[in-house]
Write a protein that holds these residues in place. Structure first.
Motif, mmCIF file in Angstrom:
data_model
loop_
_atom_site.group_PDB
_atom_site.id
_atom_site.type_symbol
_atom_site.label_atom_id
_atom_site.label_comp_id
_atom_site.label_asym_id
_atom_site.label_seq_id
_atom_site.Cartn_x
_atom_site.Cartn_y
_atom_site.Cartn_z
ATOM 1 N N GLU A 60 -44.186 22.892 53.477
ATOM 2 C CA GLU A 60 -45.334 22.320 54.198
ATOM 3 C C GLU A 60 -44.936 21.902 55.612
ATOM 4 O OE1 GLU A 60 -48.581 22.310 53.392
ATOM 5 O OE2 GLU A 60 -47.920 23.503 51.675
ATOM 6 N N LYS A 61 -43.693 21.462 55.779
ATOM 7 C CA LYS A 61 -43.226 21.057 57.107
ATOM 8 C C LYS A 61 -43.209 22.242 58.071
ATOM 9 C CE LYS A 61 -40.601 17.156 55.406
ATOM 10 N NZ LYS A 61 -39.281 16.586 55.178
ATOM 11 N N THR A 64 -46.834 22.990 58.899
ATOM 12 C CA THR A 64 -47.354 21.981 59.827
ATOM 13 C C THR A 64 -46.909 22.285 61.246
ATOM 14 O OG1 THR A 64 -47.444 20.278 58.116
ATOM 15 C CG2 THR A 64 -47.322 19.514 60.401
ATOM 16 N N LYS A 67 -48.864 25.235 62.593
ATOM 17 C CA LYS A 67 -50.235 24.815 62.929
ATOM 18 C C LYS A 67 -50.258 24.063 64.256
ATOM 19 C CE LYS A 67 -51.654 24.230 58.125
ATOM 20 N NZ LYS A 67 -51.941 23.224 57.086
ATOM 21 N N GLN A 68 -49.286 23.178 64.466
ATOM 22 C CA GLN A 68 -49.227 22.402 65.704
ATOM 23 C C GLN A 68 -48.937 23.294 66.909
ATOM 24 O OE1 GLN A 68 -46.152 19.662 64.479
ATOM 25 N NE2 GLN A 68 -47.655 18.060 63.985
#
Length: 117
Positions: A60-61, A64, A67-68
């Motif tokens: 997930e990191k 994330t 996505k950022q």
């Protein structure tokens, strides 16, 4: 951004690097339509999918961070230095054999490379 606003510089480099990271982790392109026009439309909308089997083993990191990096609004997109200090990057530095004493140098060099464009 080339298709939408013609933005260049380090802000765009972060987005480009996010695309590369997506491809390296999944083996697929983040925005892939059935034709060129559909691909451009997906890029302009910034709609990402992490629902394919390739993403089931990705943390997930990492998702994330991607996505950022791929946020459409450059003002809201993660900055290069912040991306280099993200949890996922920090946790994985040891996998690429960068020792703690050289980490600041590595991060500085990576940020320099991103800003150079």
């Amino acid at each position: 951004e080339i298709y939408t606003r013609g933005i260049v510089g380090s802000v765009r480099c972060v987005q480009e690097t996010g695309v590369i990271l997506y491809v390296l982790l999944s083996g697929t392109a983040p925005f892939m339509g059935r034709n060129k026009n559909e691909t451009i439309e997906l890029i302009q909308k910034g709609q990402l999918s992490f629902h394919t089997k390739e993403w089931s083993k990705i943390s997930e990191k990492a998702k994330t961070l991607i996505k950022q990096m791929l946020v459409l609004d450059p003002a809201k997109r993660i900055k290069a230095g912040d991306a280099m200090n993200s949890e996922w990057i920090i946790e994985n530095l040891s996998l690429i054999h960068i020792s703690e004493p050289t980490r600041p140098l590595y991060i500085s060099y990576a940020v320099f490379c991103l800003k150079k464009k």
